[in-house]
Every structure is written in structure tokens, then in C-alpha cells.
Design a protein around this motif. Structure first.
Motif, PDB file in Angstrom:
ATOM      1  N   ALA A 247      10.069   5.869 -20.753  1.00 50.04           N
ATOM      2  CA  ALA A 247       8.761   5.762 -21.401  1.00 50.04           C
ATOM      3  C   ALA A 247       7.646   5.811 -20.352  1.00 50.04           C
ATOM      4  N   GLN A 248       6.516   6.359 -20.753  1.00 50.33           N
ATOM      5  CA  GLN A 248       5.403   6.501 -19.827  1.00 50.33           C
ATOM      6  C   GLN A 248       4.680   5.173 -19.622  1.00 50.33           C
ATOM      7  N   VAL A 249       4.445   4.832 -18.358  1.00 51.13           N
ATOM      8  CA  VAL A 249       3.693   3.640 -17.981  1.00 51.13           C
ATOM      9  C   VAL A 249       2.352   4.095 -17.424  1.00 51.13           C
ATOM     10  N   ARG A 250       1.266   3.520 -17.950  1.00 51.66           N
ATOM     11  CA  ARG A 250      -0.074   3.894 -17.508  1.00 51.66           C
ATOM     12  C   ARG A 250      -0.845   2.615 -17.153  1.00 51.66           C
ATOM     13  N   ARG A 251      -1.340   2.539 -15.928  1.00 48.98           N
ATOM     14  CA  ARG A 251      -2.096   1.371 -15.477  1.00 48.98           C
ATOM     15  C   ARG A 251      -3.289   1.832 -14.640  1.00 48.98           C
ATOM     16  N   ASP A 252      -4.353   1.039 -14.647  1.00 48.79           N
ATOM     17  CA  ASP A 252      -5.550   1.343 -13.865  1.00 48.79           C
ATOM     18  C   ASP A 252      -5.456   0.743 -12.473  1.00 48.79           C
TER      19      ASP A 252
ATOM     20  N   ALA B  40       0.857  -1.187   0.000  1.00 39.93           N
ATOM     21  CA  ALA B  40       0.000   0.000   0.000  1.00 39.93           C
ATOM     22  C   ALA B  40       0.889   1.231   0.000  1.00 39.93           C
ATOM     23  N   ILE B  41       0.706   2.089  -1.001  1.00 40.31           N
ATOM     24  CA  ILE B  41       1.506   3.303  -1.112  1.00 40.31           C
ATOM     25  C   ILE B  41       0.583   4.507  -0.952  1.00 40.31           C
ATOM     26  N   THR B  42       0.939   5.381  -0.016  1.00 45.95           N
ATOM     27  CA  THR B  42       0.186   6.611   0.222  1.00 45.95           C
ATOM     28  C   THR B  42       0.843   7.747  -0.540  1.00 45.95           C
ATOM     29  N   PHE B  43       0.051   8.409  -1.377  1.00 43.94           N
ATOM     30  CA  PHE B  43       0.522   9.555  -2.158  1.00 43.94           C
ATOM     31  C   PHE B  43      -0.091  10.825  -1.582  1.00 43.94           C
TER      32      PHE B  43
ATOM     33  N   LYS C  45      -6.073   6.283 -13.479  1.00 43.30           N
ATOM     34  CA  LYS C  45      -4.934   5.941 -14.333  1.00 43.30           C
ATOM     35  C   LYS C  45      -3.666   6.386 -13.597  1.00 43.30           C
ATOM     36  N   PHE C  46      -2.864   5.404 -13.211  1.00 35.64           N
ATOM     37  CA  PHE C  46      -1.617   5.675 -12.505  1.00 35.64           C
ATOM     38  C   PHE C  46      -0.510   5.807 -13.546  1.00 35.64           C
ATOM     39  N   ILE C  47       0.288   6.865 -13.440  1.00 29.42           N
ATOM     40  CA  ILE C  47       1.237   7.206 -14.503  1.00 29.42           C
ATOM     41  C   ILE C  47       2.627   7.455 -13.909  1.00 29.42           C
ATOM     42  N   VAL C  48       3.603   6.693 -14.402  1.00 29.44           N
ATOM     43  CA  VAL C  48       5.008   6.892 -14.014  1.00 29.44           C
ATOM     44  C   VAL C  48       5.871   6.654 -15.246  1.00 29.44           C
ATOM     45  N   ALA C  49       7.156   6.940 -15.111  1.00 27.33           N
ATOM     46  CA  ALA C  49       8.113   6.659 -16.183  1.00 27.33           C
ATOM     47  C   ALA C  49       8.869   5.381 -15.852  1.00 27.33           C
ATOM     48  N   ASP C  50       9.113   4.539 -16.877  1.00 20.42           N
ATOM     49  CA  ASP C  50       9.881   3.324 -16.641  1.00 20.42           C
ATOM     50  C   ASP C  50      11.382   3.629 -16.708  1.00 20.42           C
TER      51      ASP C  50
ATOM     52  N   TRP D  96       7.837  -0.760 -10.439  1.00 20.88           N
ATOM     53  CA  TRP D  96       7.948   0.580  -9.869  1.00 20.88           C
ATOM     54  C   TRP D  96       7.552   0.558  -8.394  1.00 20.88           C
ATOM     55  N   ALA D  97       6.421  -0.076  -8.091  1.00 22.65           N
ATOM     56  CA  ALA D  97       5.941  -0.118  -6.705  1.00 22.65           C
ATOM     57  C   ALA D  97       6.907  -0.876  -5.802  1.00 22.65           C
ATOM     58  N   ARG D  98       7.515  -1.910  -6.337  1.00 19.65           N
ATOM     59  CA  ARG D  98       8.447  -2.718  -5.555  1.00 19.65           C
ATOM     60  C   ARG D  98       9.673  -1.899  -5.133  1.00 19.65           C
ATOM     61  N   ARG D  99      10.059  -0.931  -5.975  1.00 23.02           N
ATOM     62  CA  ARG D  99      11.266  -0.144  -5.712  1.00 23.02           C
ATOM     63  C   ARG D  99      10.962   1.263  -5.204  1.00 23.02           C
ATOM     64  N   ALA D 100       9.688   1.577  -5.007  1.00 22.10           N
ATOM     65  CA  ALA D 100       9.294   2.944  -4.647  1.00 22.10           C
ATOM     66  C   ALA D 100       9.919   3.376  -3.323  1.00 22.10           C
ATOM     67  N   VAL D 101      10.213   4.674  -3.221  1.00 18.47           N
ATOM     68  CA  VAL D 101      10.762   5.252  -1.999  1.00 18.47           C
ATOM     69  C   VAL D 101       9.992   6.533  -1.686  1.00 18.47           C
ATOM     70  N   VAL D 102       9.978   6.894  -0.410  1.00 17.81           N
ATOM     71  CA  VAL D 102       9.321   8.130   0.011  1.00 17.81           C
ATOM     72  C   VAL D 102       9.977   9.310  -0.709  1.00 17.81           C
ATOM     73  N   GLY D 103       9.132  10.206  -1.218  1.00 16.56           N
ATOM     74  CA  GLY D 103       9.605  11.365  -1.957  1.00 16.56           C
ATOM     75  C   GLY D 103       9.578  11.199  -3.459  1.00 16.56           C
ATOM     76  N   GLN D 104       9.359   9.981  -3.918  1.00 19.79           N
ATOM     77  CA  GLN D 104       9.327   9.719  -5.355  1.00 19.79           C
ATOM     78  C   GLN D 104       8.060  10.334  -5.970  1.00 19.79           C
ATOM     79  N   GLN D 105       8.157  10.706  -7.241  1.00 25.34           N
ATOM     80  CA  GLN D 105       7.061  11.369  -7.928  1.00 25.34           C
ATOM     81  C   GLN D 105       6.256  10.382  -8.781  1.00 25.34           C
ATOM     82  N   ALA D 106       4.959  10.670  -8.907  1.00 24.72           N
ATOM     83  CA  ALA D 106       4.054   9.909  -9.773  1.00 24.72           C
ATOM     84  C   ALA D 106       2.895  10.827 -10.123  1.00 24.72           C
ATOM     85  N   ALA D 107       1.972  10.307 -10.910  1.00 25.52           N
ATOM     86  CA  ALA D 107       0.786  11.089 -11.261  1.00 25.52           C
ATOM     87  C   ALA D 107      -0.403  10.155 -11.404  1.00 25.52           C
TER      88      ALA D 107
END
Length: 241
Positions: free
Chosen positions: A67-72, A37-40, A58-63, A100-111
Motif C-alpha cells: 500500500a502507498q504511504v504518503r507523508r509530509d 538523514a537520507i540523501t536521495f 510529499k514523500f511516497i513509498v510502499a509499505d 521505512w527510514a529505519r530499514r532504508a538501504v542505499v539503492g532503494q527507491q522512493a518518490a
């Protein structure tokens, strides 16, 4: 402002203004080996709206290649005062959003963008049937949390042991295979009264769930079945008619 769409016997549909919101990772909470669970957070959430457990953004990050990654994903929880949105990510396989979620860290950006709209169901129904695979567990958990105490809820879920979670106040039945879930749904006697059947998960499984519900004569206005993902397809989400 949300705008009311058409209304049928049970469902009220509301459309929302589509906005892109830049967010920052505020907290990361492992939910066993298979989910996190990631809190934004972000001021862009000041006018965010999610009115239904069935919503998706639509969750959007860069790989790694830019390249843009878009997932529901399901908005699992939202706190407007705190400007916080929680999304639960399945960590199975080698998907780009999962990685991305597996490697996520506090302060990282997403949309996120959306949700485009909400399917609003009455809380006071005689029964609620929720069927799905592991990817549907966040939506199922949200629905059960939002139901009034004493509601009759039946959950049929296909998930491996490490992904299973406690659902209080519901008749929960876990299955190791898709076939076992479909067989249980086929054998289930639809309760009497006014209810709603919902399904979410892999496309081939949801096609079978839809077929079983049709065969049982559950009215279309009392069902919603969505394919959250499809084997071999990177980005897939569709409502199964």
C-alpha cells in the motif's frame, strides 16, 4: 517555472509546478538515536525547487503490504548540480514512514511530490522566533543555517534529550514537555522591531502556540503556525489560522 502568489507585509508566496519525482537512496547518515538523514538522488531533481525552510514535499513509498504511504517532510538540503535532496526522518514510534527510514538501504527507491509552493520571508528581520517539537527540528535547522550571520533568532523547542542538537548563533531553549514550552512562550517578551514568529509540530501544541501568539498581539501576517502531525491520525498537515 515558479509563479508569484499574493504578497502581504512580510511574506512573498511562490507557487511551483507539482511534479512526481522518482528517486534513489544515495546515502544514509544517522543523526543520533532519534533521527536519520537520507540523501536521495535522481535526474528528476534537475528542476526541483525549494525556496523556503517552511516547504514540504510529499514523500511516497510502499509499505510491507504494497500500500502507498504518503507523508509530509521538510526538504532539509538540496543540491541541484549534484541532483541530491536530503530529508531528515524522525525514528520515533511505529509509523510506516519511520519504519521505512529505519530499514532504508542505499539503492532503494522512493518518490517525492512538491513542494506546491514556498513562503519566502526576508532574511533581514529584527528577530526570528521559531517554536516546535522534534518534528520541527529539520525546518528550524534549515532556517538558522540560511539566516545571515548576526541575526537575532529565538528557538523554543520541545524534544527529548536524545533528539536535541546544537544550533549555533541562536538563543535556544529546550523543554521536556509541551506545557513548559507554552509557558515559556507565554512569558516571552516579543522583541521590538520587525520580526516573524513560526511554529511547527503536533496539532494540540501548535493550537496552543497559535493562541499565545494571538494573545500577544503578534500580527497574523507576521506569523505562521502549522500542525505537522496529530495524535492518532496517520497523515496530517494543516496551517492553523
Amino acid at each position: 517555472m515558479p509563479q508569484a502568489d499574493h504578497q502581504d507585509t512580510l511574506v512573498r508566496r511562490v507557487r511551483h509546478e507539482l511534479k512526481l519525482r522518482d528517486l534513489t537512496v544515495a546515502r544514509i547518515e544517522p543523526l543520533g538515536p532519534g533521527f536519520v538523514a537520507i540523501t536521495f538522488t535522481g535526474e528528476t531533481l534537475a528542476d526541483f525547487t525549494s525556496l523556503s525552510f517552511d516547504d514540504h514535499v510529499k514523500f511516497i513509498v510502499a509499505d510491507d503490504d504494497g500500500a502507498q504511504v504518503r507523508r509530509d517532510y521538510t526538504p532539509r538540503r538540496f543540491n541541484r548540480e549534484a541532483r541530491e535532496l536530503v530529508i531528515e526522518f524522525a525514528l520515533h514510534g511505529d509509523g510506516k514512514a519511520s519504519n521505512w527510514a529505519r530499514r532504508a538501504v542505499v539503492g532503494q527507491q522512493a518518490a517525492v511530490a512538491g513542494p506546491r509552493g514556498s513562503m519566502i520571508l526576508p532574511m533581514e528581520l529584527d528577530w526570528h522566533l521559531l517554536a516546535g517539537d522534534a518534528t520541527a527540528l529539520p525546518a528550524i535547522a534549515r532556517r538558522l543555517e540560511e539566516l545571515p550571520a548576526g541575526s537575532r533568532a529565538i528557538v523554543l523547542a520541545h524534544a527529548q534529550a536524545e533528539d536535541r542538537r546544537a544550533f549555533a548563533g541562536a538563543d535556544v531553549r529546550w523543554f521536556d514537555t509541551q506545557d513548559a514550552l507554552v509557558d515559556a512562550l507565554q512569558a516571552l517578551t516579543v522583541p521590538e522591531g520587525r520580526g516573524f514568529a513560526w511554529g511547527g509540530g503536533e496539532a494540540s501544541l501548535m493550537a496552543r502556540v497559535r493562541q499565545v501568539l494571538n494573545g500577544k498581539g503578534v500580527p497574523r501576517e507576521a506569523t505562521r503556525v502549522s500542525a505537522y502531525w496529530k495524535r492518532g491520525v496517520a497523515e496530517h498537515h494543516e496551517k492553523l489560522e
